[in-house]
Design a protein around this motif. Structure first.
Motif, PDB file in Angstrom:
ATOM      1  N   ALA A 157      39.887  46.104  50.570  1.00 31.40           N
ATOM      2  CA  ALA A 157      39.721  46.317  49.134  1.00 31.40           C
ATOM      3  C   ALA A 157      38.256  46.615  48.847  1.00 31.40           C
ATOM      4  O   ALA A 157      37.379  45.803  49.151  1.00 31.40           O
ATOM      5  CB  ALA A 157      40.183  45.091  48.350  1.00 31.40           C
ATOM      6  N   LEU A 158      38.012  47.790  48.295  1.00 25.21           N
ATOM      7  CA  LEU A 158      36.711  48.147  47.746  1.00 25.21           C
ATOM      8  C   LEU A 158      36.651  47.622  46.315  1.00 25.21           C
ATOM      9  O   LEU A 158      37.686  47.224  45.765  1.00 25.21           O
ATOM     10  CB  LEU A 158      36.572  49.677  47.709  1.00 25.21           C
ATOM     11  N   PRO A 159      35.502  47.639  45.670  1.00 21.38           N
ATOM     12  CA  PRO A 159      35.481  47.299  44.252  1.00 21.38           C
ATOM     13  C   PRO A 159      36.441  48.182  43.455  1.00 21.38           C
ATOM     14  O   PRO A 159      36.662  49.352  43.794  1.00 21.38           O
ATOM     15  CB  PRO A 159      34.021  47.560  43.861  1.00 21.38           C
ATOM     16  N   GLY A 160      36.999  47.598  42.448  1.00 17.98           N
ATOM     17  CA  GLY A 160      37.944  48.314  41.597  1.00 17.98           C
ATOM     18  C   GLY A 160      38.292  47.470  40.390  1.00 17.98           C
ATOM     19  O   GLY A 160      37.654  46.444  40.118  1.00 17.98           O
ATOM     20  N   LEU A 211      37.864  42.152  52.163  1.00 21.81           N
ATOM     21  CA  LEU A 211      37.150  42.554  50.959  1.00 21.81           C
ATOM     22  C   LEU A 211      35.832  43.187  51.381  1.00 21.81           C
ATOM     23  O   LEU A 211      35.034  42.550  52.075  1.00 21.81           O
ATOM     24  CB  LEU A 211      36.853  41.336  50.076  1.00 21.81           C
ATOM     25  N   LEU A 212      35.595  44.425  50.994  1.00 24.92           N
ATOM     26  CA  LEU A 212      34.285  45.036  51.185  1.00 24.92           C
ATOM     27  C   LEU A 212      33.478  44.632  49.958  1.00 24.92           C
ATOM     28  O   LEU A 212      33.566  45.241  48.895  1.00 24.92           O
ATOM     29  CB  LEU A 212      34.383  46.552  51.351  1.00 24.92           C
ATOM     30  N   ASN A 213      32.746  43.566  50.122  1.00 25.01           N
ATOM     31  CA  ASN A 213      32.118  42.829  49.021  1.00 25.01           C
ATOM     32  C   ASN A 213      30.738  43.416  48.687  1.00 25.01           C
ATOM     33  O   ASN A 213      29.711  42.761  48.863  1.00 25.01           O
ATOM     34  CB  ASN A 213      32.014  41.351  49.424  1.00 25.01           C
ATOM     35  N   ILE A 214      30.734  44.637  48.187  1.00 24.12           N
ATOM     36  CA  ILE A 214      29.501  45.360  47.902  1.00 24.12           C
ATOM     37  C   ILE A 214      28.674  44.606  46.872  1.00 24.12           C
ATOM     38  O   ILE A 214      29.115  44.383  45.744  1.00 24.12           O
ATOM     39  CB  ILE A 214      29.818  46.790  47.418  1.00 24.12           C
ATOM     40  N   ASP A 215      27.490  44.201  47.300  1.00 27.75           N
ATOM     41  CA  ASP A 215      26.533  43.511  46.423  1.00 27.75           C
ATOM     42  C   ASP A 215      27.158  42.304  45.715  1.00 27.75           C
ATOM     43  O   ASP A 215      26.860  42.035  44.558  1.00 27.75           O
ATOM     44  CB  ASP A 215      25.948  44.498  45.410  1.00 27.75           C
ATOM     45  N   GLY A 216      28.071  41.611  46.411  1.00 31.34           N
ATOM     46  CA  GLY A 216      28.677  40.407  45.846  1.00 31.34           C
ATOM     47  C   GLY A 216      29.733  40.659  44.786  1.00 31.34           C
ATOM     48  O   GLY A 216      30.110  39.739  44.054  1.00 31.34           O
ATOM     49  N   PHE A 258      41.928  36.220  54.866  1.00 28.58           N
ATOM     50  CA  PHE A 258      41.171  37.438  54.620  1.00 28.58           C
ATOM     51  C   PHE A 258      39.743  37.244  55.100  1.00 28.58           C
ATOM     52  O   PHE A 258      39.284  36.124  55.295  1.00 28.58           O
ATOM     53  CB  PHE A 258      41.194  37.821  53.133  1.00 28.58           C
ATOM     54  N   VAL A 259      39.064  38.361  55.315  1.00 31.65           N
ATOM     55  CA  VAL A 259      37.654  38.348  55.691  1.00 31.65           C
ATOM     56  C   VAL A 259      36.879  39.110  54.630  1.00 31.65           C
ATOM     57  O   VAL A 259      37.448  39.851  53.829  1.00 31.65           O
ATOM     58  CB  VAL A 259      37.420  38.956  57.095  1.00 31.65           C
ATOM     59  N   SER A 260      35.559  38.921  54.644  1.00 31.17           N
ATOM     60  CA  SER A 260      34.724  39.554  53.630  1.00 31.17           C
ATOM     61  C   SER A 260      33.358  39.870  54.210  1.00 31.17           C
ATOM     62  O   SER A 260      32.795  39.079  54.970  1.00 31.17           O
ATOM     63  CB  SER A 260      34.574  38.598  52.438  1.00 31.17           C
ATOM     64  N   SER A 261      32.828  41.029  53.855  1.00 32.58           N
ATOM     65  CA  SER A 261      31.470  41.400  54.246  1.00 32.58           C
ATOM     66  C   SER A 261      30.948  42.461  53.303  1.00 32.58           C
ATOM     67  O   SER A 261      31.718  43.206  52.685  1.00 32.58           O
ATOM     68  CB  SER A 261      31.430  41.937  55.676  1.00 32.58           C
ATOM     69  N   ASP A 313      34.079  44.541  62.548  1.00 36.61           N
ATOM     70  CA  ASP A 313      33.997  43.507  63.585  1.00 36.61           C
ATOM     71  C   ASP A 313      34.888  42.322  63.218  1.00 36.61           C
ATOM     72  O   ASP A 313      35.615  41.781  64.065  1.00 36.61           O
ATOM     73  CB  ASP A 313      32.554  43.024  63.772  1.00 36.61           C
ATOM     74  N   GLN A 314      34.850  41.921  61.961  1.00 35.46           N
ATOM     75  CA  GLN A 314      35.675  40.802  61.508  1.00 35.46           C
ATOM     76  C   GLN A 314      37.163  41.148  61.546  1.00 35.46           C
ATOM     77  O   GLN A 314      37.991  40.316  61.928  1.00 35.46           O
ATOM     78  CB  GLN A 314      35.269  40.386  60.094  1.00 35.46           C
TER      79      GLN A 314
END
Length: 192
Positions: free
Chosen positions: A106-109, A135-140, A166-169, A177-178
């Motif tokens: 999931a990207l931001p949306g 979660l692709l946690n762009i800038d939190g 789930f994983v997040s970075s 990698d996760q």
């Protein structure tokens, strides 16, 4: 775990106000194309969805759009008919995406992106699938959602083990990698 070749990406039909969302979406598309992943996504031409699909197609990447009949519109759809599946409704779309994908990011949306991520998380919790979810946690961006999920566990509405579903970075390579190390463990859904 089965190797990951097909990745479903949930993302917004808007780009957001900060350029970093678009920049990281392009980075994700480039990573997917270079590493020969198939992209499964919403099939739209607007927002981060359009950025992702266009970048993948421009790089010669393998793309499959899945769009519900209610959203089929030449202004919204970007890809050719041979790369798009039309479903009867949103529920059928999510099931098709689940069946066609080995992992989810999931990207931001907006609300639709949240709903798609939480559906896959809920389905994982009850063992309808065992696929990696990220979660692709762009800038939190997703910090408040992660905090809400932790709060649900702390309040006794979900077991703490569910946070491992789930994983997040914030960084694309680290996220992959996760995903590669992800191991699904079905927790006991009931806490009391």
């Amino acid at each position: 775990m089965k190797s990951i070749r097909s990745i479903c990406v949930f993302c917004g039909s808007n780009t957001g106000y900060d350029e970093k969302y678009k920049k990281t979406t392009i980075e994700l598309a480039d990573y997917l194309a270079v590493h020969h992943y198939r992209l499964v996504y919403g099939g739209g031409r607007l927002g981060l969805m359009g950025v992702l699909g266009n970048e993948m197609l421009n790089k010669g990447g393998d793309v499959l759009g899945v769009i519900p009949k209610v959203l089929v519109n030449e202004k919204l759809t970007r890809i050719s008919n041979d790369k798009i599946i039309t479903t009867a409704d949103i529920s059928e779309r999510k099931q098709y995406m689940l069946d066609a994908s080995d992992a989810f990011i999931a990207l931001p949306g907006g609300f639709g992106t949240f709903e798609e991520f939480l559906t896959m998380l809920s389905w994982s919790q009850i063992n309808l699938h065992q696929k990696p979810l990220a979660l692709l946690n762009i800038d939190g961006f997703y910090d408040p959602l992660i905090q809400l999920l932790k709060q649900a566990c702390d309040a006794g509405f979900a077991p703490k083990e569910n946070l491992n579903l789930f994983v997040s970075s914030n960084h694309v390579p680290e996220l992959f990698d996760q995903l590669a190390k992800f191991q699904h463990t079905q927790p006991n859904k009931w806490t009391n």
